[in-house]
Every structure is written in structure tokens, then in C-alpha cells.
Design an enzyme around this catalytic site. Sequence first.
Site, short mmCIF file in Angstrom:
data_model
loop_
_atom_site.label_atom_id
_atom_site.label_comp_id
_atom_site.label_asym_id
_atom_site.label_seq_id
_atom_site.Cartn_x
_atom_site.Cartn_y
_atom_site.Cartn_z
CB THR A 83 -0.65 -0.04 0.66
OG1 THR A 83 -1.10 -1.11 1.50
CG2 THR A 83 -1.62 1.25 0.78
N GLY A 125 -8.97 -5.46 2.22
CA GLY A 125 -8.01 -5.03 3.28
C GLY A 125 -8.38 -4.00 3.81
CG ASP A 126 -5.32 -2.06 6.62
OD1 ASP A 126 -5.56 -2.59 5.24
OD2 ASP A 126 -4.18 -1.13 6.64
N1 GLY Z 1 -2.80 -3.06 3.61
C1 GLY Z 1 -3.49 -3.64 2.31
C2 GLY Z 1 -4.33 -4.48 2.65
O1 GLY Z 1 -3.63 -5.45 3.49
O2 GLY Z 1 -4.78 -4.56 1.64
#
Ligand code: GLY
Length: 282
Positions: A174, A204-205
Site C-alpha cells: 500500500t 483490506g484495511d
Molecule cells: N494494507 C493493504 C491490504 O492489506 O490490503
Amino acid sequence: KKSTGKKPLVISTWDVGINANKAAWKILKTNGRALDAVEAGVMVTEAEKVNCCVGLNAYPDRDGHVTLDASIMDEYGNAGSVAFIERIKHPISVARLVMEKTPHVMLAGSGAQQFAVEQGFPLEPDKLSDEAEKAYQEWLKKSEYKPVINIENTKGQNAFAPAYLNDGLLNHDTIGMIAIDAQGNLSGSCTTSGLAFKMRGRVGDSPIAGAGLFVDNEIGAAVSTGVGEEVMKVCGTHIVVEAMRSGMQPEDACRFAVERIVKRNTAEKIKDIQVAFIAIDK
Ligand code: GLY
């Protein structure tokens, strides 16, 4: 680090963030708005031709499709995001329009794509980049049903990835960017293709406010990178900002959030997890 109080300021995740910072800086140094800077900045990464983990040239899910997540927050605490969007080059700009033009915070999947097209974004071809195609074909040989987690070895490569994932490719995930402008206002952005060879539909987050990105203009801003599942389970960036609210310096607040993740995992499990936060305070 103790705050210097200098502004404007922009920071982002990973070395590739340096080019993104340059684009953001052009806006910030001419007294532009932090929100414009964090959007323009990560658009550079979204458009990169060779990139494992951000934008349409990134690695696909295990079914061979690139699906993207992105979010943005402004100085008023407004948030916009898209999740599981396909064939759109700049999900961060769609996220901004979700924030500015709809009564919602998040649009997902085909609905997010439909909104993007209605807003004039071209639908890009459903085709992998050459690098991503190569990596996907390699992955298919074993089709290990296990998303590849990004953990750097001493060469800055993914210590757990098969060699082809590190061959000549930038290894990061990311891009998250946070900025404070000359007026002292904070904003943040976050955009990713998520874990390589993830299950179809996995989000995801990064598009979740308080998980991958959180901005509170009274206190500070934080963004995360790494295994999104771990960040989501603790509302990672919200922890960072709330820790700054209670008086912690940004670096200590990031460590505090990482420690929360460490605490809820076994020593064995934590070896396979990489998560990082960056933060700036007001
Ligand atoms: N941090 C990015 C994801 O886990 O999609």
C-alpha cells in the site's frame, strides 16, 4: 521524534512514496490544500507501469483480476472510499468523489465502478500488465492458496515470497500518504491492490476509515501498510490518532498500535506479519 512544528509537510509509506511526495509537494509548497496534495501524490503511484501492489498494473487476485481499494480523508473529518473496484486507473480520485458528491462513505465492487464511469472515469481494459501476468503464471504453477505477505528481508525483498515476486520488481505494498498544509490542515490518502493472489472479493484495511487511514484535524493523521487483516482487527490508525490525543508523540503512537497487534498474536504467528504505521500530529 519530537514534533518540529514545521509545515507544510508530507510523508508516505515505502521508498516509492518519494515520487508521490514530490507530486504532493508541488501543491503544498505553493500553499495548496493538503487534500489536493495527498490525492495528486498517490495518483503517481497508481499510474506506475511496474508496481506489485498499487494500481491496475499490480498483481491480481487468485482468479487473475486486479481489484483495488482506496480511501481519502479531509480536514473536516470527511471520508470517502472505494473497495473491490476493477478497471479504474485512479481509485483514489473515485474515493474523493464518493466523499464529495455522495451522501455515503464507501462504495464497493460493481457499484463503485458504475459510479466511477458515471463520473467520467474511463473503463480500462481487463488485462494484466506484463509483469503481473508473469508473476500470476508463476503463481498458478503451484496455486498456493495463501496470499503473499510482504515482509522485507535484508535486501528489501519480500522474505516470504517466491523468487519471481522479487525479480526486478519493486517490493512494497500500500501507498499511504498524510500531509499538513501551510494553513495547518491535515488530510490523508491510501490506495492498494491488496495482498497478491488474495481470495476474490477480499478487501483490506486501506478503504476503511480508522483502520487503514484516519485523520482528525484537531489531533493528527495516520495511515498504515502491511497485512490489512491485522490492522482492521485493532482499528489501527484510530489507535494511533487517539494515542496522539492522549499526548503521545507520533512515533510512540505508531509503536503503541503495533504493540497492540503484537500482543494479540502468538510469537509464532507474528513472525509472518508485517504492519507499519506512519503519523503526523497537528
Ligand atoms: N494494507 C493493504 C491490504 O492489506 O490490503
